[in-house]
Design a protein around this motif. Structure first.
Motif, PDB file in Angstrom:
ATOM      1  N   THR A 306       0.810  -1.222   0.000  1.00  0.00           N
ATOM      2  CA  THR A 306       0.000   0.000   0.000  1.00  0.00           C
ATOM      3  C   THR A 306       0.843   1.272   0.000  1.00  0.00           C
ATOM      4  OG1 THR A 306      -0.147  -0.217   2.392  1.00  0.00           O
ATOM      5  CG2 THR A 306      -2.002  -1.047   1.109  1.00  0.00           C
ATOM      6  N   ASP A 307       2.155   1.163   0.126  1.00  0.00           N
ATOM      7  CA  ASP A 307       3.015   2.349   0.143  1.00  0.00           C
ATOM      8  C   ASP A 307       3.035   3.002  -1.242  1.00  0.00           C
ATOM      9  OD1 ASP A 307       3.532   1.529   2.686  1.00  0.00           O
ATOM     10  OD2 ASP A 307       5.633   0.988   2.339  1.00  0.00           O
ATOM     11  N   HIS A 308       2.923   4.308  -1.279  1.00  0.00           N
ATOM     12  CA  HIS A 308       2.961   5.018  -2.559  1.00  0.00           C
ATOM     13  C   HIS A 308       3.313   6.479  -2.340  1.00  0.00           C
ATOM     14  CE1 HIS A 308      -1.188   5.625  -1.078  1.00  0.00           C
ATOM     15  NE2 HIS A 308      -1.055   6.835  -1.629  1.00  0.00           N
ATOM     16  N   ASP A 309       3.825   7.100  -3.384  1.00  0.00           N
ATOM     17  CA  ASP A 309       4.150   8.525  -3.375  1.00  0.00           C
ATOM     18  C   ASP A 309       3.804   9.064  -4.758  1.00  0.00           C
ATOM     19  OD1 ASP A 309       5.075  11.036  -2.848  1.00  0.00           O
ATOM     20  OD2 ASP A 309       7.196  10.498  -2.721  1.00  0.00           O
ATOM     21  N   ASP A 310       2.599   9.615  -4.883  1.00  0.00           N
ATOM     22  CA  ASP A 310       2.093  10.114  -6.163  1.00  0.00           C
ATOM     23  C   ASP A 310       2.101  11.636  -6.137  1.00  0.00           C
ATOM     24  OD1 ASP A 310       1.619   7.452  -6.875  1.00  0.00           O
ATOM     25  OD2 ASP A 310      -0.413   7.499  -6.058  1.00  0.00           O
ATOM     26  N   THR A 311       2.821  12.243  -7.066  1.00  0.00           N
ATOM     27  CA  THR A 311       3.006  13.693  -7.047  1.00  0.00           C
ATOM     28  C   THR A 311       2.705  14.304  -8.403  1.00  0.00           C
ATOM     29  OG1 THR A 311       5.357  13.471  -7.615  1.00  0.00           O
ATOM     30  CG2 THR A 311       4.787  13.541  -5.277  1.00  0.00           C
ATOM     31  N   GLU A 312       2.315  15.578  -8.371  1.00  0.00           N
ATOM     32  CA  GLU A 312       2.192  16.397  -9.573  1.00  0.00           C
ATOM     33  C   GLU A 312       2.779  17.774  -9.266  1.00  0.00           C
ATOM     34  OE1 GLU A 312      -1.770  16.658 -11.053  1.00  0.00           O
ATOM     35  OE2 GLU A 312      -1.577  14.840 -12.250  1.00  0.00           O
ATOM     36  N   ALA A 313       3.578  18.275 -10.188  1.00  0.00           N
ATOM     37  CA  ALA A 313       4.161  19.605 -10.051  1.00  0.00           C
ATOM     38  C   ALA A 313       3.824  20.409 -11.293  1.00  0.00           C
ATOM     39  CB  ALA A 313       5.675  19.514  -9.869  1.00  0.00           C
TER      40      ALA A 313
END
Length: 781
Positions: A306-313
């Protein structure tokens, strides 16, 4: 002064908007300029246009910083500056900012504080936190994400306190990335990269000249990667940058730039550090080390599915430059940024049996995870470290207006740099809660799958789950470099900042201020002035010797997008950290300018140091005064026409001079590596050896070395030394390029990042193959 007073009385929102309006008001002028520069009739011959940015000077002392308020060459700046060029990044196969910074000795990477998460690119320079000191084109990049290098023309690291130029922070230094810009001439560059892991990457770079003074450049990237030698760890990204340039080649230019990057990755909190106690000290020593130093494979991953790192810049930037006359230049740089992040992680731990912050008894230690592991057992690990994640939305706005004036008063020659810098940043977070538990994992056989059916959910009205923070800053700066003679000059400057941070969170239960669920607020307002003074001697154009002094400040609450709690409600009037630096150095190039040498002796004193508690997220005063001093040496350029080199060495001596914990006094400052060395060198065989071979055949290699460093002020745990031997072979023929890169050829067990009780192993031996197609077309009839 009347204008300055008026702006200071203006709200940050209105002032920043007014600054952006100054930039955008230039658009009609460029439209008229473009209309006057109409395309000639068919048959009229146009001159050949040279593509800008090609064949950059290998001696980076001749480079510029790409920052409007730091004019001139790197050679002219009286502090240590290291430049990583686009050519070096291409040769090394660099894909991220973190990889580019491996060329800079003294830069280390931190994991992040507790619920603050794997804070994107979180760097330390000379051991000092610089997570708020990352810039793009001289403007702050407030985002929290892993920065891909696909749009970078170069990366510059300015070491030492630089608040006179940048404002709050910059204790160890500032990191600036210069973006690729539209230029005159047409160019198409397509590149594919394939590597172990596996890695699949593609980049395109297209520049199109629209008329005599206007061009458009579009750069795109897609990156799919499984991190080599780390089970279950992925790093996937895609992005695009578009830059529209007006007035190119004239005395008035405007660049409108949009940069977008999407990232989806697995946050890697690494492996636990275990520290022997009592009877185990005789067998294993007293220093804590990562469990991978005790036989656990570096591929072991303690996270969960379940670990995640979803980003938008999203960043829109406008860079305006107007050469008013031969002595005055005006620049205006503006940016609006919008960032999102959805983050969840698992923090592994192996307890020594004691309560948090306390030494265990011998009986507690004998029954602990650490003791069982060191004696060959396979104990259960814990999943701790505060809240497991959050959903975050941030936006920011910044405007910097600068005037650069060169004039004489009598026999004195001046270069005055003055301006105004304003920004506002707002951050909202909803913390994530866990329903159920993550089950049981052991230190030697962790379970990645979700075997218990737990799940994550947003919890804005429970467990203090809603947090909001806002920071604003108004800065006014001025400096004057005065030439007393043609060879001797003095530089004096000062910057005034008024900084405020506001933090609020939804408090639940009887612990709240009014005894029931409610919003709790904390504020911090700080004014400070950051001075700088230098004496500079230039006996020739290729020699610079200097002595500099500077002071900078880091106010409480200056990391609103990085830390969950930016202002501690019970400690909301902390004095800012104060940083003072002394440096003497030289920058000397050979008479032909092909090779440059640098050297410096420096001392940085940091007082009133504070940190963010990894469990409570509160800002806490440590009572520490810290000192880091040392020597830095560098060489850059061409030894021969075929042999290029970039090398740097840094030696750091650090000490905690005062502390509320008496036993810490005299210890090393954490995250400071004593010896650091980087080397990258290439040799073009077809220049001198294989002259009959068509095209360009190049070989190269590099070394990155950093000695061990402590991860805490107690000096009880270390990150072991790092050594990586890298190599390159590439061949270019006409418009095509193929290159094979090898990293960590000796397959050393290295660590990419660390924190107080964790370390992140980096990849072992890795290979990448790059294939490129370069098409350059001069404008003809």
């Amino acid at each position: 002064m009347k204008t300055l007073r008026t702006l200071r009385d203006t709200s940050p929102n209105a002032a920043w908007t007014a600054g952006l309006a100054v930039t955008m008001s230039a658009l009609p002028m460029f439209a008229a300029q473009a209309q006057q520069a109409a395309t000639p009739a068919t048959g009229e011959e146009l001159p050949t246009v040279t593509v800008e940015g090609e064949n950059a000077q290998a001696n980076t002392l001749e480079a510029t910083t790409g920052i409007s308020r730091l004019p001139g060459r790197v050679q002219d700046i009286p502090q240590t500056v290291q430049v990583i060029t686009q050519q070096t990044m291409q040769e090394q196969g660099v894909t991220t900012l973190e990889q580019a910074l491996r060329n800079v000795p003294g830069v280390t990477v931190g994991i992040g504080e507790g619920g603050g998460g794997m804070n994107g690119d979180q760097f330390r320079i000379r051991g000092f936190q610089s997570k708020g000191d990352v810039y793009i084109n001289g403007l702050r990049d407030f985002g929290v994400y892993v920065r891909d290098s696909f749009a970078y023309e170069s990366v510059e690291v300015l070491k030492g306190p630089s608040s006179e130029s940048f404002g709050a922070g910059t204790t160890g230094g500032a990191i600036n990335s210069t973006l690729k810009q539209a230029h005159l001439g047409d160019k198409t560059d397509i590149e594919g990269q394939f590597g172990t892991g596996p890695l699949y990457r593609g980049v395109f770079d297209i520049n199109k000249q629209l008329d005599e003074t206007t061009a458009l450049r579009v750069v795109g990237m897609v990156n799919e990667q499984d991190v080599a030698d780390r089970d279950h760890v992925e790093s996937n990204r895609y992005g695009i940058m578009a830059d529209l340039g007006f007035g190119l080649g004239t005395d008035q230019t405007l660049h409108l730039n949009y940069l977008y990057q999407n990232g989806s990755r697995t946050p890697d909190y690494g492996v636990p550090i275990v520290t022997p106690k009592y009877g185990d000290v005789a067998r294993y020593g007293s220093l804590g080390k990562p469990v991978t130093e005790w036989g656990v494979p570096r591929s072991t991953f303690y996270g969960k599915v379940t670990d995640h790192d979803d980003t938008e810049a999203n960043m829109f930037t406008a860079n305006f430059r107007r050469e008013v006359n031969d002595w005055l230049t005006i620049t205006n740089d503006s940016r609006v940024g919008y960032y999102t992040r959805n983050f969840a992680t698992t923090v592994p731990g192996c307890s020594n049996g004691g309560a948090r912050g306390q030494e265990p008894t011998e009986a507690q230690y004998d029954g602990s995870c650490v003791h069982e592991f060191l004696n060959g057992g396979n104990p259960d690990i814990s999943f701790g470290g505060g809240n497991p994640g959050f959903d975050q939305t941030s936006w920011s706005g910044q405007n910097v207006t600068t005037a650069i004036a060169k004039f004489n008063t009598g026999f004195l020659r001046h270069e005055v740099v003055a301006g105004i810098d304003m920004y506002i940043v707002d951050d909202e977070r909803t913390l994530i809660s866990v329903a159920g538990d993550k089950g049981t994992s052991t230190i030697r056989n962790p379970i990645y799958a979700n075997t218990t059916g737990y799940f994550l959910y947003a919890n804005p009205l429970g467990n203090n789950g809603q947090r909001e923070s806002t920071a604003t800053d108004f800065g006014a700066f001025v400096s004057d470099r005065i030439w007393l003679t043609e060879q001797l000059s003095i530089l004096g400057g000062i910057r005034y900042d008024s900084y405020s941070a506001d933090y609020s969170f939804w408090c639940v239960g009887a612990t709240c201020a009014n005894g029931s669920d409610s919003w709790t607020n904390a504020e911090s307002t700080t004014q400070f002035s950051s001075p700088k003074a230098s004496v500079i001697w230039e006996p020739t154009a290729n020699q610079t010797y200097y002595a500099s002094w500077a002071r900078s400040y880091s106010p409480q609450g200056m990391f609103p997008t990085n830390d969950i709690t930016v202002v501690n409600p019970t400690q909301n009037n902390l004095e800012p950290e104060e940083n003072e630096t002394y440096e003497i150095g030289f920058k000397v190039s050979t008479p032909d300018g092909r090779l440059g040498f640098t050297g410096s002796l420096f001392r940085v004193d940091k007082s009133n140091a504070y940190y963010v508690d990894p469990i409570t997220f509160d800002t806490v005063e440590t009572g520490e005064n810290q000192r880091v001093q040392g020597v830095e040496l560098g060489m850059t350029g061409n030894i021969t026409r075929a042999w290029t080199i970039q090398a740097a060495y840094a030696y750091y001596d650090s000490e905690i001079q005062t502390s509320t914990t008496a036993s810490y006094i005299g210890n090393d400052v954490p995250f400071v590596s004593e010896n650091n060395f980087t080397l990258w060198t290439t040799y073009e065989l077809t220049q001198d050896v294989l002259t009959q071979v068509p095209g360009k055949l190049m070989i190269g290699g590099g070394i990155t070395y950093a000695s061990e460093y402590y991860t805490n002020s107690a000096n009880t745990a270390i990150i072991p030394e790092t050594f990586s031997l890298d190599a390159l072979i590439s061949y270019e023929y006409e418009n095509y390029r193929i290159a094979l890169n090898a990293y960590n050829l000796t397959d050393e067990l290295n660590y990419a990042a660390g924190w107080g009780n964790r370390a992140v192993p980096s990849a072992g031996r890795t290979f990448t193959l790059t294939v490129g197609d370069l098409l350059i077309a001069a404008i003809t009839t």
